[in-house]
Design an enzyme around this catalytic site. Structure first.
Site, mmCIF file in Angstrom:
data_model
loop_
_atom_site.group_PDB
_atom_site.id
_atom_site.type_symbol
_atom_site.label_atom_id
_atom_site.label_comp_id
_atom_site.label_asym_id
_atom_site.label_seq_id
_atom_site.Cartn_x
_atom_site.Cartn_y
_atom_site.Cartn_z
ATOM 1 N N GLU A 194 58.857 37.149 27.869
ATOM 2 C CA GLU A 194 59.771 36.038 27.634
ATOM 3 C C GLU A 194 59.690 35.007 28.761
ATOM 4 O O GLU A 194 59.695 33.798 28.512
ATOM 5 C CB GLU A 194 61.218 36.545 27.549
ATOM 6 C CG GLU A 194 61.530 37.413 26.342
ATOM 7 C CD GLU A 194 61.271 38.893 26.592
ATOM 8 O OE1 GLU A 194 60.470 39.243 27.490
ATOM 9 O OE2 GLU A 194 61.876 39.711 25.879
ATOM 10 N N GLY B 195 27.692 33.054 34.588
ATOM 11 C CA GLY B 195 27.723 33.902 33.395
ATOM 12 C C GLY B 195 28.471 33.320 32.226
ATOM 13 O O GLY B 195 27.908 33.102 31.161
ATOM 14 N N TRP C 14 40.578 46.609 38.324
ATOM 15 C CA TRP C 14 41.387 45.890 37.333
ATOM 16 C C TRP C 14 41.791 46.769 36.160
ATOM 17 O O TRP C 14 42.121 46.298 35.082
ATOM 18 C CB TRP C 14 40.657 44.610 36.898
ATOM 19 C CG TRP C 14 40.521 43.651 38.051
ATOM 20 C CD1 TRP C 14 41.159 43.713 39.255
ATOM 21 C CD2 TRP C 14 39.671 42.497 38.134
ATOM 22 N NE1 TRP C 14 40.768 42.679 40.072
ATOM 23 C CE2 TRP C 14 39.855 41.912 39.404
ATOM 24 C CE3 TRP C 14 38.764 41.885 37.247
ATOM 25 C CZ2 TRP C 14 39.179 40.767 39.830
ATOM 26 C CZ3 TRP C 14 38.093 40.739 37.657
ATOM 27 C CH2 TRP C 14 38.307 40.184 38.935
ATOM 28 N N GLU D 58 31.440 32.417 46.076
ATOM 29 C CA GLU D 58 32.264 31.219 46.079
ATOM 30 C C GLU D 58 32.145 30.551 47.449
ATOM 31 O O GLU D 58 32.246 31.216 48.469
ATOM 32 C CB GLU D 58 33.704 31.654 45.830
ATOM 33 C CG GLU D 58 34.694 30.557 45.827
ATOM 34 C CD GLU D 58 36.098 31.107 45.564
ATOM 35 O OE1 GLU D 58 36.233 32.021 44.728
ATOM 36 O OE2 GLU D 58 37.028 30.622 46.208
ATOM 37 N N HIS E 278 37.259 25.804 40.119
ATOM 38 C CA HIS E 278 38.692 26.060 39.987
ATOM 39 C C HIS E 278 39.486 24.819 39.635
ATOM 40 O O HIS E 278 40.694 24.889 39.480
ATOM 41 C CB HIS E 278 39.230 26.696 41.271
ATOM 42 C CG HIS E 278 38.563 28.006 41.560
ATOM 43 N ND1 HIS E 278 37.531 28.123 42.462
ATOM 44 C CD2 HIS E 278 38.751 29.233 41.032
ATOM 45 C CE1 HIS E 278 37.122 29.387 42.482
ATOM 46 N NE2 HIS E 278 37.837 30.070 41.625
HETATM 47 N N1 GLN Z 1 30.285 36.720 34.980
HETATM 48 C C1 GLN Z 1 31.664 36.416 35.088
HETATM 49 C C2 GLN Z 1 31.909 35.019 34.536
HETATM 50 O O1 GLN Z 1 31.100 34.193 34.679
HETATM 51 C C3 GLN Z 1 32.128 36.471 36.514
HETATM 52 C C4 GLN Z 1 33.601 36.202 36.626
HETATM 53 C C5 GLN Z 1 34.187 36.478 37.989
HETATM 54 O O2 GLN Z 1 33.501 36.577 38.963
HETATM 55 N N2 GLN Z 1 35.484 36.582 38.087
HETATM 56 O O3 GLN Z 1 32.923 34.739 33.958
#
Ligand code: GLN
Ligand code: ZN
Length: 802
Positions: A23, A476, A605, A709, A738
Site C-alpha cells: 500500500e 547485457g 539476492w 561502474e 543511472h
Molecule cells: N547483465 C545484467 C544487465 O545488463 C547486469 C545487471 C547488473 O549488473 N545489475 O542487466
C-alpha cells in the site's frame, strides 16, 4: 509520579513498512506521479500505520507498553533521522522550515533530487540489500531538534490508546554512516560533530517525551563494525555520548495512555532508552558483550544484542548489567526460516539465569528485511510454508518465546512441538539433500577451479575473436519497454500462450541484435528480454529454489524486490539461457556474449538456506552455472559473461571475517567459469566504483574481461587499477546509465583518454556502466552512438600515433 522503566517482555525492532499489499509503495508512486496529493499520501500512510498497530496487537504485542515500534518511515529510516535533526546539507539549505524543520515534501527532494539538484547518495545498509540515504555532514551542517513528524505520530497513537516506541538511528551510527559534505576541509570526519548531534538528540528526546513516548529506541548497528566497535570500548566515545543522553532527567510517566498526551512541555525530560546493536557483535568481538556493559554503565535503561549474527554476551557481562534490561535478539530479522524454538528457549533460559536483570525477547534486527506474511502466499510448493516465518510469524515466535521464558516450557508445549515437527520435516524432505549433488561437490579438485595462464588465454581468444583494439560492448540488458513487460505479464496470466511469447521474445532479440549491428558495436548481446530480474530468472529455472507471489521486501524508497527462497540442493533440470543465446548468435556474424548471473549474486539476492555454510550453497549454484556455461560453449558461444554485482555487498562487516568470505566467493565464481577452453572468453561485471578494497579478490576471479561502474566517479578506478597492476581485460564504464542524460561524444572521448592514461590499450574495453534495462530507447541509442564513435576515434588516433 516517578519514572518507571519496565521494558516490555516481547518486542520487535521494526516491521515491514511497505504494507502487506504494498500500500505504501503504491501511494508513494501515485504521489510522485502527481496522481494523489501529499495530504492523501499522508492519510494513506496513517491508515496503514493503524492497520499495522492493530495487526501487531493481533499477533500478540501489547499496544500499551511500548512494545510496538513506531517504525513508519515513508522512504527511509536514516532520512527520517536526518529530518528529525534538521541536518540539511548546504545544497538543500533552502528547504529548511522556519525552525529548521524538514517537511515531507523537502525530504522527498533529499531522497529523489529535483531538477539539477542531485539527491543524497544511496548505499547499502550494513551487509543487507536495503539502501539508505547517506547523510552529508560538514562543519556547518545544522543540528536542531525538529522531530515534529515523529512526535505527531506518537501523539496521534497515544490519543488512540497506543503507547508506541519511537525509533531513531542513534547518534554514533548516524555519524558513522554519514559522509563528509563536498567542500568540507581535508581530514574532516562527520564524527567531529558528535557533540552538536548529541545536543540535538537531547532535544528530540524531550520532544518525544512531551508527545507521550515512554521508551525510545536508538539503533546503533554501527557498533558492530570495526570502526564503530572501537568507539564502544570502555571510556570511549559511545560511553561519553550515552552518559550525556542518559544523564538527562527522566520524564514523569504520562499516566494512563488514553487522553493524556502530556501536553508539550519542552522541559519534559526524556523517555527511557533502548539501544540496539543489530547485524553483528557490538564492540570488541574478542570481549562479547563488553559494549553492552559500557552502555549499561552509561545509564541506558535497556540494551539489545543480535544473537543470530552476533555472539552471546559473556555471563560476566550479563551479571553486571545491573538494572539495565537485556533485549535478546534471538529471532532472525533477515531470513525467512522458522525459529528453532526449543533451542532458542534454552538459550534464553540460560541468559535469564546468568543475568542479574530482566531478559526480554526480540528480533535480531528490524523485520524490514523479510516479507509480511507466509499465509498470504498462494504459489509456494506445499511443503514449504510450514518451514517458514515471515514478519508476522516472527512476531508470534517472539511472543511464544517470551511466554516460555516467563512460564517455562510447559507454557508453550504445543508451539515447541509444532516447530520441532516442521524442522524434522525440513531436515528429511526430498530435495533438501540430493546425494548426486553432494557427491559431485565432494569430488571437486583444484583443477576444477583453475584455467590456463591468462596471457595464453588472451592470445588464443584474440585469434578466435579477431576484435579491434578498444572493443565496444554493453553489459547485457537492453531497455525493457512497456511492451516487453506487458508480454511477460500476459504469459504469466495466461492471456497469451507459450508459443506466442516465444515468438515475441525472438522478435525482440532480433531487433536488438540488428540495432547493435547498426550501431557498430563489436561484441553483441541478446538483450535479456526474457528476464524479469537477473536472479529470479535463474531461481525460477533451477530446482531447490521457490518463488513467492507476495514476498516483497523494500529495497529503497518505493522500490521493492521479491527474493526467491533457496530451500534445497541446487539442480539444473535443463539448459536455461542456451536457446536464447544461440538464437541471437544465429542472427549475426559478430561475436555474441552469453549472459549469466554469478553464484554470489544469486545467493545475495535470495533468502538462502541456513542449514549449511553459505560457501557450500555457493558451490552448488556454481556447478549448475558451470553446466550452463559448458552447454553455451558447446553450442558455439565464444564469450560468456557471469555478472557478480553483489560480490561486495556480502563482504563481512569485520575485516577479520573478510578473507574467509572472499575465499569462498571467489572460488565459487572460478568453479562456475573454469570448465571452459582457454579460447573461450569469460567476462564478469561488477556494479560499483569503489573498487580498491576488493581489487585483489576481483583479480582472483581470473575473468578474462571485467566491466565495472566508473563513469560517475570520472574513472577514479583507473588509479586503483594502475596501482594494483591489473593485467586482464578491463572495461571501466564510460556511460552513466543511472540517469537519462546522454553523454556527448566529447565527454565519452575524455573518459576514454583518462582510461588510456592508466590502462594499457591492449587491456581496455569500452562499455557503459551497467545494463540498459531501466533506460528508454531514445537516450540509449544516442548514447551508444557516442560511445562507439568515441571508441573509433580513439582507435584512429592510436593508429596515427603508432
Ligand atoms: N547483465 C545484467 C544487465 O545488463 C547486469 C545487471 C547488473 O549488473 N545489475 O542487466
Ligand atoms: Zn551493473
Amino acid at each position: 509520579m516517578t519514572a518507571v522503566s519496565i521494558f516490555p517482555a516481547a518486542t520487535v525492532l521494526g516491521y515491514p513498512r511497505i504494507g502487506p499489499n504494498r500500500e505504501l509503495k503504491k501511494a508513494l508512486d501515485a504521489h510522485w506521479s502527481g496522481a494523489i496529493s501529499e495530504q492523501q499520501l499522508l492519510e494513506d500512510a496513517r491508515a496503514l500505520q493503524d492497520r499495522t498497530v492493530n495487526r501487531l496487537v493481533e499477533l500478540g504485542l501489547n499496544a500499551a507498553d511500548s512494545s510496538i515500534p513506531a517504525d513508519f518511515a515513508l522512504y527511509d529510516q536514516v532520512l527520517d533521522t536526518t529530518a528529525a535533526l534538521g541536518a540539511l546539507p548546504s545544497r538543500f539549505a533552502d528547504l529548511a522550515g522556519g525552525d529548521g524543520a524538514v517537511s515531507t515534501a523537502a525530504s522527498f527532494v533529499l531522497a529523489r533530487g529535483s531538477g539539477e539538484r542531485p539527491p543524497l547518495e544511496m548505499t547499502k545498509w550494513f551487509d543487507t540489500n536495503y539502501h539508505f540515504l547517506v547523510p552529508e555532514i560538514g562543519p556547518e551542517t545544522p543540528f536542531t531538534a525538529v522531530a515534529h513528524q515523529l512526535a505527531d505520530t506518537i501523539r496521534r497513537h497515544r490519543a488512540n490508546g497506543a503507547v508506541l516506541r519511537p525509533v531513531l538511528v542513534g547518534p554514533v551510527t548516524y555519524l558513522l554512516l554519514a559522509k563528509a559534505e563536498d567542500g568540507a576541509p581535508a581530514g574532516f570526519d562527520p564524527l567531529d560533530r558528535i557533540d552538536d548531534a548529541v545536543a540535538a538528540y537531547a532535544g528530540i528526546l524531550g520532544q518525544l517525551a512531551a508527545a507521550g513516548a515512554e521508551w525510545v529506541q536508538l539503533d546503533e548497528p554501527g557498533l558492530v563494525t570495526d570502526k564503530g566497535g572501537a568507539l564502544a570500548a570502555p571510556g570511549g566515545l559511545v560511553e561519553r555520548v550515552y552518559r550525556t543522553l542518559a544523564g538527562i532527567p527522566r520524564a514523569a510517566v504520562a499516566g494512563p495512555a488514553a487522553g493524556n498526551p502530556a501536553a508539550g512541555n519542552p522541559a519534559a525530560g526524556r523517555p527511557a532508552l533502548l539501544v540496539t546493536t543489530g547485524y553483528g557483535t557490538a564492540g570488541n568481538p574478542g570481549a562479547p558483550g563488553e559494549a553492552l556493559a559500557v552502555l549499561a554503565a552509561a545509564g541506558v535503561e535497556a540494551v539489545h544484542a543480535d544473537l543470530v549474527r552476533g555472539q552471546l554476551p559473556s555471563a560476566r557481562v550479563l551479571a553486571g548489567l545491573g538494572s539495565t534490561a537485556f533485549l535478546a535478539g534471538i529471532v532472525d530479522g533477515r531470513n525467512v526460516w522458522r525459529n528453532r524454538l526449543t533451542a532458542s528457549l534454552k538459550v534464553l533460559q540460560n541468559l535469564q539465569d546468568s543475568a542479574g536483570t530482566v531478559v526480554s525477547v526480540g528480533t535480531a534486527t528490524s523485520l524490514q528485511h523479510v516479507p509480511h506474511d507466509v499465509d498470504a502466499e498462494d504459489a509456494l510448493p506445499a511443503h514449504l510454508p510450514q518451514w517458514l516465518a515471515f514478519a508476522d510469524q516472527k512476531v508470534q515466535e517472539v511472543g511464544v518465546l517470551a511466554r516460555g521464558l516467563a512460564g517455562g516450557r510447559a507454557a508453550v508445549t504445543a508451539e515447541l512441538q509444532e516447530a520441532e515437527d516442521a524442522l524434522r520435516d525440513r531436515a528429511t524432505y526430498q530435495g533438501v539433500v540430493v546425494p548426486a549433488v553432494r557427491s559431485r561437490v565432494r569430488g571437486l579438485s583444484e583443477d576444477d577451479f583453475t584455467r590456463g595462464p591468462a596471457e595464453q588465454r588472451a592470445a588464443l581468444q584474440q585469434e578466435h575473436l579477431k576484435l579491434p583494439v578498444l572493443p565496444t560492448t554493453t553489459i547485457g540488458s537492453f531497455p525493457q519497454t512497456g511492451e516487453v513487460r506487458r508480454a511477460r505479464a500476459a504469459v504469466r496470466s495466461g492471456s497469451i500462450g507459450a508459443a506466442e511469447y516465444d515468438r515475441f521474445l525472438k522478435d525482440e532479440i532480433a531487433r536488438v541484435v540488428q540495432l547493435q549491428e547498426d550501431l557498430g558495436l563489436d561484441v553483441l548481446v541478446h538483450g535479456e528480454p526474457e528476464r524479469n530480474d537477473m536472479v529470479q530468472y535463474f531461481a525460477e529455472n533451477l530446482d531447490g529454489f521457490a518463488a513467492t507471489s507476495q514476498g516483497w521486501v523494500q529495497s529503497y524508497g518505493s522500490r521493492c524486490t521479491r527474493p526467491s527462497i533457496l530451500w534445497g540442493d541446487v539442480v539444473r533440470p535443463a539448459p536455461i539461457t542456451v536457446p536464447w543465446t544461440t538464437y541471437a548468435q544465429s542472427l549475426t556474424e559478430r561475436p555474441l556474449k552469453g549472459m549469466l548471473t554469478g553464484p554470489v549474486t544469486i545467493l545475495a539476492w535470495s533468502f538462502v538456506r541456513d542449514d549449511q555454510p553459505l560457501g557450500d550453497t555457493a558451490r552448488q549454484v556454481a556447478l549448475a552455472l558451470r553446466d550452463e556455461i559448458a552447454d553455451l560453449e558447446a553450442a558455439g558461444t565464444g564469450i560468456i559473461q557471469v555478472d557478480e554485482p553483489a560480490l561486495r555487498e556480502l563482504l563481512p562487516l569485520r575485516a577479520s571475517d573478510q578473507n574467509a568470505y572472499l575465499d569462498w566467493s571467489v572460488q565459487s565464481f572460478r568453479l562456475a567459469t573454469s570448465g571452459v577452453r582457454d579460447s573461450t572468453q569469460i567476462h564478469t561485471h561488477l556494479c560499483y566504483s569503489e573498487f580498491g578494497e576488493v581489487i585483489a579478490a576481483i583479480d582472483g576471479l581470473d575473468a578474462d574481461v571485467t566491466s565495472i561502474e566508473a563513469a560517475r566517479s570520472r574513472l577514479e578506478v583507473v588509479a586503483d587499477l594502475a596501482g594494483f597492476g591489473f593485467r586482464r581485460g578491463i572495461g571501466p564504464g564510460v556511460y552513466d546509465i543511472h540517469s537519462p542524460r546522454v553523454p556527448s561524444h566529447a565527454e565519452v572521448a575524455a573518459l576514454i583518454d583518462t582510461a588510456l592514461a592508466g590502462i594499457p590499450v591492449s587491456q581496455l574495453w569500452i562499455n557503459p556502466d551497467c545494463g540498459l534495462k531501466t533506460r528508454g530507447y531514445e537516450e540509449t541509442v544516442q548514447s551508444l552512438r557516442h560511445v562507439v564513435a568515441a571508441a573509433r576515434a580513439a582507435r584512429a588516433s592510436l593508429a596515427v600515433n603508432a
